[in-house]
Motif scaffolding. Structure first.
Motif, PDB file in Angstrom:
ATOM      1  N   LEU A 271      24.173  35.550  -9.327  1.00 20.84           N
ATOM      2  CA  LEU A 271      23.721  35.040 -10.613  1.00 20.84           C
ATOM      3  C   LEU A 271      23.694  33.519 -10.671  1.00 20.84           C
ATOM      4  O   LEU A 271      23.038  32.935 -11.529  1.00 20.84           O
ATOM      5  N   HIS A 272      24.446  32.871  -9.788  1.00 21.84           N
ATOM      6  CA  HIS A 272      24.543  31.415  -9.819  1.00 21.84           C
ATOM      7  C   HIS A 272      24.195  30.835  -8.447  1.00 21.84           C
ATOM      8  O   HIS A 272      24.943  30.049  -7.884  1.00 21.84           O
ATOM      9  N   GLY A 273      23.094  31.280  -7.905  1.00 18.29           N
ATOM     10  CA  GLY A 273      22.679  30.806  -6.591  1.00 18.29           C
ATOM     11  C   GLY A 273      22.495  29.291  -6.576  1.00 18.29           C
ATOM     12  O   GLY A 273      21.928  28.715  -7.497  1.00 18.29           O
ATOM     13  N   VAL A 274      22.994  28.636  -5.531  1.00 14.29           N
ATOM     14  CA  VAL A 274      22.878  27.186  -5.411  1.00 14.29           C
ATOM     15  C   VAL A 274      21.614  26.871  -4.618  1.00 14.29           C
ATOM     16  O   VAL A 274      21.582  26.960  -3.400  1.00 14.29           O
ATOM     17  N   ALA A 275      20.545  26.535  -5.317  1.00 16.15           N
ATOM     18  CA  ALA A 275      19.265  26.290  -4.643  1.00 16.15           C
ATOM     19  C   ALA A 275      18.709  24.911  -4.962  1.00 16.15           C
ATOM     20  O   ALA A 275      17.696  24.506  -4.409  1.00 16.15           O
ATOM     21  N   THR A 276      19.356  24.173  -5.841  1.00 16.51           N
ATOM     22  CA  THR A 276      18.842  22.865  -6.242  1.00 16.51           C
ATOM     23  C   THR A 276      19.859  21.782  -5.884  1.00 16.51           C
ATOM     24  O   THR A 276      21.066  22.031  -5.882  1.00 16.51           O
ATOM     25  N   PRO A 277      19.400  20.587  -5.595  1.00 11.80           N
ATOM     26  CA  PRO A 277      20.327  19.497  -5.275  1.00 11.80           C
ATOM     27  C   PRO A 277      21.105  19.063  -6.513  1.00 11.80           C
ATOM     28  O   PRO A 277      20.639  19.218  -7.646  1.00 11.80           O
ATOM     29  N   LEU A 278      22.304  18.514  -6.273  1.00 11.08           N
ATOM     30  CA  LEU A 278      23.134  18.015  -7.367  1.00 11.08           C
ATOM     31  C   LEU A 278      22.659  16.607  -7.715  1.00 11.08           C
ATOM     32  O   LEU A 278      22.706  15.703  -6.878  1.00 11.08           O
ATOM     33  N   VAL A 279      22.217  16.412  -8.939  1.00 16.19           N
ATOM     34  CA  VAL A 279      21.648  15.133  -9.368  1.00 16.19           C
ATOM     35  C   VAL A 279      22.423  14.612 -10.573  1.00 16.19           C
ATOM     36  O   VAL A 279      22.664  15.347 -11.537  1.00 16.19           O
ATOM     37  N   GLY A 280      22.825  13.332 -10.511  1.00 14.13           N
ATOM     38  CA  GLY A 280      23.460  12.698 -11.656  1.00 14.13           C
ATOM     39  C   GLY A 280      24.867  13.153 -11.945  1.00 14.13           C
ATOM     40  O   GLY A 280      25.350  12.962 -13.061  1.00 14.13           O
ATOM     41  N   ARG A 281      25.533  13.749 -10.972  1.00 14.63           N
ATOM     42  CA  ARG A 281      26.891  14.245 -11.209  1.00 14.63           C
ATOM     43  C   ARG A 281      27.888  13.620 -10.240  1.00 14.63           C
ATOM     44  O   ARG A 281      28.969  14.160 -10.035  1.00 14.63           O
ATOM     45  N   SER A 282      27.551  12.482  -9.662  1.00 15.10           N
ATOM     46  CA  SER A 282      28.416  11.870  -8.653  1.00 15.10           C
ATOM     47  C   SER A 282      29.759  11.444  -9.234  1.00 15.10           C
ATOM     48  O   SER A 282      30.801  11.538  -8.573  1.00 15.10           O
ATOM     49  N   GLU A 283      29.767  10.987 -10.483  1.00 18.17           N
ATOM     50  CA  GLU A 283      31.027  10.539 -11.094  1.00 18.17           C
ATOM     51  C   GLU A 283      31.992  11.702 -11.250  1.00 18.17           C
ATOM     52  O   GLU A 283      33.182  11.590 -10.927  1.00 18.17           O
ATOM     53  N   GLU A 284      31.482  12.847 -11.764  1.00 13.44           N
ATOM     54  CA  GLU A 284      32.347  14.012 -11.938  1.00 13.44           C
ATOM     55  C   GLU A 284      32.831  14.551 -10.593  1.00 13.44           C
ATOM     56  O   GLU A 284      34.004  14.916 -10.437  1.00 13.44           O
ATOM     57  N   LEU A 285      31.944  14.558  -9.602  1.00 15.33           N
ATOM     58  CA  LEU A 285      32.332  15.049  -8.280  1.00 15.33           C
ATOM     59  C   LEU A 285      33.382  14.141  -7.649  1.00 15.33           C
ATOM     60  O   LEU A 285      34.337  14.621  -7.029  1.00 15.33           O
ATOM     61  N   GLU A 286      33.249  12.845  -7.829  1.00 20.20           N
ATOM     62  CA  GLU A 286      34.227  11.900  -7.279  1.00 20.20           C
ATOM     63  C   GLU A 286      35.594  12.108  -7.921  1.00 20.20           C
ATOM     64  O   GLU A 286      36.639  12.034  -7.257  1.00 20.20           O
ATOM     65  N   LEU A 287      35.610  12.391  -9.227  1.00 18.06           N
ATOM     66  CA  LEU A 287      36.869  12.665  -9.924  1.00 18.06           C
ATOM     67  C   LEU A 287      37.552  13.901  -9.343  1.00 18.06           C
ATOM     68  O   LEU A 287      38.770  13.904  -9.102  1.00 18.06           O
ATOM     69  N   LEU A 288      36.777  14.946  -9.069  1.00 15.33           N
ATOM     70  CA  LEU A 288      37.345  16.162  -8.492  1.00 15.33           C
ATOM     71  C   LEU A 288      37.910  15.890  -7.102  1.00 15.33           C
ATOM     72  O   LEU A 288      38.986  16.398  -6.743  1.00 15.33           O
ATOM     73  N   LEU A 289      37.208  15.099  -6.326  1.00 14.23           N
ATOM     74  CA  LEU A 289      37.696  14.774  -4.987  1.00 14.23           C
ATOM     75  C   LEU A 289      38.974  13.946  -5.039  1.00 14.23           C
ATOM     76  O   LEU A 289      39.877  14.115  -4.193  1.00 14.23           O
ATOM     77  N   GLN A 290      39.088  13.062  -6.027  1.00 18.23           N
ATOM     78  CA  GLN A 290      40.320  12.284  -6.187  1.00 18.23           C
ATOM     79  C   GLN A 290      41.489  13.214  -6.518  1.00 18.23           C
ATOM     80  O   GLN A 290      42.592  13.060  -5.985  1.00 18.23           O
ATOM     81  N   ARG A 291      41.255  14.161  -7.394  1.00 11.91           N
ATOM     82  CA  ARG A 291      42.321  15.112  -7.748  1.00 11.91           C
ATOM     83  C   ARG A 291      42.717  15.958  -6.536  1.00 11.91           C
ATOM     84  O   ARG A 291      43.886  16.304  -6.356  1.00 11.91           O
TER      85      ARG A 291
END
Length: 398
Positions: A271-291
């Motif tokens: 139901l949630h297939g990942v088929a599109t690139p992640l755009v405009g979410r670098s800040e949130e992703l960086e926060l997750l990586l820091q945690r």
């Protein structure tokens, strides 16, 4: 008891079906219920008022009017063009059974069967359109439509098959049902017939398709059309039966048999297939990586992602998983379900089943052995935890 479940569902009170059934409240008894009786059944003030008002409406019906007509929600207007998922259920061997039983015994068998099936249909917000003795016709998508009507229809059908299998005839044999499902465009809502025979017709190929698939099904199995399969692919385990020649159809049609619910994790990915690139979410992703880096250093972290559906929460967590692909880590995924809101600890139970690799065809003893092996990987002594986790998981194995 055959129509009570659907009648309560029309009132939005289907969660009280079990109380009515346990106390053997049929339509004859329903007319005589008082507010005190409803209170004894466990209904709060608001639901009691709804039921009393609906009972008063029953008293205005002309004598001889068909009670089964009450299970159909009125269209409230002209006929509509709808996409409908139609379910046709048939009790296996009813003709032979009627030859072996007294008519009153056969009536009780049919009532128990209709009640069990109607309860499951109502639980998934379907509409019991018609009760035909050993046959039950149900609609998903009318009068109330949902985005997942095809899935609801399959789930209700699996539950109806299981509920029928739990019933026994006076001869001591288990009952069984054949079920067919099809999805397609229909015109629904035109009134045909007169008086107690009046009903709201569905015009189109779909009801006939579902009926033919039902005839094709084995006892206690669910067979679906290709039109339904496309809507539920990835949500259920199924077997491709290939092209089947159905009576009344010019050419063979693709047909599938449902085996059971798919693995929750696989269903989520479908139901949630990942088929599109992640755009405009670098800040949130960086926060997750820091945690994550803080957690690796021994500083426990918890992050909650929340927001409206469709904003990319699942895509963001998938991106984090991609970034951590080369780093050692363990992933635990718990999934809630709108179809199991009354099942305590359902996400935990499903996680246990996935972790222990429990199969639907495994015996109870085999499942217990797998669960024990899973626990022994974490602790050498399972004398306390073992019975608790086994009892929790057994809720779904019964």
């Amino acid at each position: 008891m055959s129509d009570i479940a659907a009648w309560l569902a029309r009132l939005g009170l289907d969660k009280y079906t079990e109380a009515f059934t346990a106390n053997e409240v049929d339509f004859n008894a329903l007319r005589h219920l008082s507010e005190e009786d409803l209170s004894a059944l466990g209904l709060p003030l608001g639901p009691r008022r709804k039921v009393l008002a609906a009972i008063a409406a029953l008293d205005t019906m002309p004598p001889g009017n068909s009670v089964s007509a009450l299970v159909r929600a009125p269209s409230g207007g002209e006929a509509e063009r709808r996409q409908l998922t139609v379910v046709f259920i048939d009790l296996v061997g009813s003709t032979e059974l009627s030859q072996q039983l007294d008519p009153e015994e056969m009536r009780d068998v049919l009532r128990a069967y209709q009640s069990a099936v109607s309860t499951e249909i109502a639980r998934y917000d379907g509409c019991v359109a018609k009760l035909m003795g050993d046959g039950v016709l149900a609609y998903f998508g009318w009068p109330r439509a949902h985005e997942d009507d095809a899935e609801r229809a399959v789930r209700a059908s699996l539950a109806a098959a299981a509920a029928t299998a739990n019933l026994t005839s006076p001869l001591g044999k288990s009952l069984a049902a054949r079920i067919g499902i099809a999805t397609g465009l229909v015109v629904v809502g035109d009134l045909i017939g007169e008086g107690s025979a009046q009903e709201e017709a569905v015009v189109g190929e779909t009801p006939n398709h579902a009926a033919r698939l039902q005839a094709l099904a084995e006892p206690n199995s669910v067979v679906i059309a290709d039109s339904t399969q496309r809507l539920v692919a990835g949500m259920f385990e199924m077997i491709d039966l290939g092209l089947q020649q159905l009576k009344g159809f010019a050419a063979p049609v693709p047909t599938w048999r449902i085996i059971g619910e798919a693995d929750t994790e696989g269903r989520f990915d479908a139901l949630h297939g990942v088929a599109t690139p992640l755009v405009g979410r670098s800040e949130e992703l960086e926060l997750l990586l820091q945690r994550w880096q803080q957690a690796r250093k021994g500083k426990g972290q918890a992050v909650m992602l929340s927001g409206e559906p469709g904003i990319g929460k699942s895509r963001l967590t998938a991106a984090l998983e991609e970034r951590l692909g080369t780093e050692p880590h363990a992933r635990l995924r718990y999934f809630c379900s709108p179809y199991h809101v009354n099942s305590a600890l359902y996400p935990v139970i499903k996680q246990l089943e996935r972790a222990a690799r429990l199969g639907t065809s495994d015996s109870a003893s085999a499942k217990l052995d797998k669960l024990e092996a899973l626990m022994l990987r974490s602790t050498p002594d399972i004398t306390e935890e073992g019975p608790l986790l086994a009892a929790l998981a057994m809720r779904r194995w019964r």
